[in-house]
Design a protein around this motif. Structure first.
Motif, short mmCIF file in Angstrom:
data_model
loop_
_atom_site.label_atom_id
_atom_site.label_comp_id
_atom_site.label_asym_id
_atom_site.label_seq_id
_atom_site.Cartn_x
_atom_site.Cartn_y
_atom_site.Cartn_z
N VAL A 103 0.83 -1.20 0.00
CA VAL A 103 0.00 0.00 0.00
C VAL A 103 0.86 1.25 0.00
O VAL A 103 0.61 2.21 -0.73
N THR A 104 1.93 1.23 0.80
CA THR A 104 2.83 2.39 0.87
C THR A 104 3.47 2.67 -0.50
O THR A 104 3.77 3.81 -0.83
N ALA A 105 3.66 1.63 -1.29
CA ALA A 105 4.28 1.78 -2.61
C ALA A 105 3.41 2.60 -3.56
O ALA A 105 3.88 3.04 -4.61
N LYS A 106 2.14 2.82 -3.21
CA LYS A 106 1.25 3.60 -4.06
C LYS A 106 1.45 5.10 -3.88
O LYS A 106 0.83 5.90 -4.57
N LEU A 107 2.29 5.50 -2.95
CA LEU A 107 2.50 6.92 -2.68
C LEU A 107 2.84 7.68 -3.96
O LEU A 107 3.63 7.22 -4.78
N GLY A 108 2.25 8.84 -4.11
CA GLY A 108 2.56 9.68 -5.26
C GLY A 108 1.57 9.53 -6.40
O GLY A 108 1.59 10.30 -7.34
N ARG A 109 0.69 8.52 -6.33
CA ARG A 109 -0.32 8.34 -7.37
C ARG A 109 -1.65 8.84 -6.81
O ARG A 109 -2.32 8.16 -6.06
N SER A 110 -2.01 10.04 -7.16
CA SER A 110 -3.17 10.68 -6.53
C SER A 110 -4.47 10.09 -7.06
O SER A 110 -4.55 9.58 -8.18
N LEU A 111 -5.49 10.16 -6.22
CA LEU A 111 -6.82 9.69 -6.57
C LEU A 111 -7.82 10.61 -5.90
O LEU A 111 -7.77 10.84 -4.69
N HIS A 112 -8.73 11.18 -6.69
CA HIS A 112 -9.75 12.07 -6.15
C HIS A 112 -11.09 11.34 -6.16
O HIS A 112 -11.50 10.81 -7.19
N VAL A 113 -11.74 11.33 -5.01
CA VAL A 113 -12.92 10.50 -4.81
C VAL A 113 -14.14 11.36 -4.49
O VAL A 113 -14.08 12.24 -3.64
N VAL A 146 -13.44 14.83 -2.84
CA VAL A 146 -13.74 16.11 -3.47
C VAL A 146 -15.25 16.34 -3.45
O VAL A 146 -16.04 15.41 -3.32
N ALA A 147 -15.63 17.61 -3.59
CA ALA A 147 -17.04 17.99 -3.49
C ALA A 147 -17.80 17.81 -4.79
O ALA A 147 -19.02 17.64 -4.78
N SER A 148 -17.11 17.87 -5.92
CA SER A 148 -17.79 17.82 -7.21
C SER A 148 -17.39 16.57 -8.00
O SER A 148 -16.21 16.23 -8.06
N PRO A 149 -18.35 15.90 -8.64
CA PRO A 149 -18.01 14.76 -9.49
C PRO A 149 -17.15 15.16 -10.69
O PRO A 149 -16.43 14.32 -11.24
N ARG A 150 -17.19 16.43 -11.07
CA ARG A 150 -16.38 16.89 -12.21
C ARG A 150 -14.90 16.92 -11.89
O ARG A 150 -14.06 17.02 -12.78
N HIS A 151 -14.56 16.85 -10.59
CA HIS A 151 -13.17 16.84 -10.17
C HIS A 151 -12.71 15.45 -9.73
O HIS A 151 -11.59 15.28 -9.25
N ALA A 152 -13.58 14.43 -9.89
CA ALA A 152 -13.32 13.12 -9.31
C ALA A 152 -12.83 12.11 -10.34
O ALA A 152 -13.24 12.11 -11.50
N ASP A 153 -11.94 11.22 -9.86
CA ASP A 153 -11.51 10.07 -10.65
C ASP A 153 -12.37 8.85 -10.33
O ASP A 153 -12.50 7.95 -11.15
N MET A 154 -12.88 8.83 -9.11
CA MET A 154 -13.64 7.67 -8.65
C MET A 154 -14.92 8.11 -7.96
O MET A 154 -14.94 9.11 -7.24
N LEU A 155 -15.97 7.33 -8.15
CA LEU A 155 -17.23 7.50 -7.43
C LEU A 155 -17.32 6.38 -6.41
O LEU A 155 -17.28 5.20 -6.76
N MET A 156 -17.43 6.74 -5.13
CA MET A 156 -17.52 5.76 -4.05
C MET A 156 -18.97 5.73 -3.56
O MET A 156 -19.47 6.73 -3.02
N VAL A 157 -19.66 4.62 -3.77
CA VAL A 157 -21.08 4.51 -3.48
C VAL A 157 -21.29 3.69 -2.22
O VAL A 157 -20.75 2.58 -2.08
N THR A 158 -22.08 4.22 -1.29
CA THR A 158 -22.47 3.47 -0.10
C THR A 158 -23.99 3.38 -0.06
O THR A 158 -24.70 4.24 -0.58
N GLY A 159 -24.48 2.31 0.56
CA GLY A 159 -25.92 2.14 0.73
C GLY A 159 -26.58 1.45 -0.46
O GLY A 159 -26.07 1.48 -1.58
N VAL A 160 -27.69 0.82 -0.18
CA VAL A 160 -28.51 0.26 -1.25
C VAL A 160 -29.06 1.44 -2.06
O VAL A 160 -29.36 2.49 -1.50
#
Length: 240
Positions: A103-113, A146-160
């Protein structure tokens, strides 16, 4: 806040090494021993139909599993037991390298959620809130919400997914720029069976948008979420 900063500087609060093994009392991945005779009692008591019997052995659908322990209690031969490992085999394969190092090896690869609660009980959100505290410190991996989906790389969905939020989920996904990914987080979003079939629910996240990665659990541990997010950072790089 000042007391927390003082505790951090004094070394009383330490950032946790992230791995897929929790406390010894954690209800994690299920292990079905050789004593299983395929009686099916575990499948009968499962509230979300996550357990089935195939070829005389219990089989678990972890996308639906709540890790409630009812199947273990019902097992007549005590052959079905919980381990204290997160079920993340599809996310991070077992290897000789420690998970924390991987996991630590992933440092430097940004992800906006961008997070979207499609209809949860907020248990997953409580665990997500811990991601930003000094113990888990999600930002050290270059991952941020992030606050806006336009700035996101990933969508994290919770709940049915509820009928009231189905359109919001589709619109959020459509607003994201390519390349984009979707993570279903928790049993509700992964399996959709937690609340059964009602007029108010659509089902799991994958019934509405394409899901790339799933984190089972009710709710998943913060460490499991971080492992999945770091794996997603690598997957996103491959899409680009």
């Amino acid at each position: 806040m000042l007391k927390m900063l003082e505790a951090i500087f004094a070394g009383k609060i330490a950032t946790e090494n992230i791995d897929t093994t929790g406390h010894k009392r954690l209800r994690g991945e299920l292990s079905c021993g050789a004593g299983c005779d395929g009686c099916g009692k575990c499948a009968e008591v499962c509230p979300v139909k996550a357990v089935s019997v195939e070829q005389g052995k219990a089989k678990i659908d972890y996308n639906k599993c709540l890790f409630c322990g009812k199947c273990v209690e019902a097992c007549a031969n005590d052959s079905l037991t919980h381990t204290n490992r997160d079920k993340l085999a599809e996310i991070l394969t077992e290897s000789a390298v420690e998970v924390s190092n991987a996991v630590t090896a992933k440092l430097g690869r940004s992800l906006h959620v961008r997070h979207l609660d499609a209809g949860s009980c907020n248990a997953c959100e409580f665990e997500m809130g811990a991601l930003s505290n000094p113990v888990y410190d999600l930002h050290r991996y270059g991952i941020a919400f992030v606050a806006s989906p336009r700035h996101a790389d990933m969508l994290m969905v919770t709940g049915v997914v509820t009928r009231n939020l189905e359109q919001a989920l589709r619109m959020t996904y459509d607003a994201m720029p390519e390349p984009k990914m979707v993570m279903a987080c928790g049993a509700c979003a992964c399996g959709g069976e937690t609340y059964g079939s009602t007029y108010a629910t659509v089902g799991r996240a994958a019934d509405v948008v394409p899901v790339d990665i799933a984190v089972p659990g009710c709710p998943p541990r913060p460490s499991a979420m971080i492992v999945a997010l770091c794996a997603a950072a690598d997957m996103l790089k491959e899409k680009m």
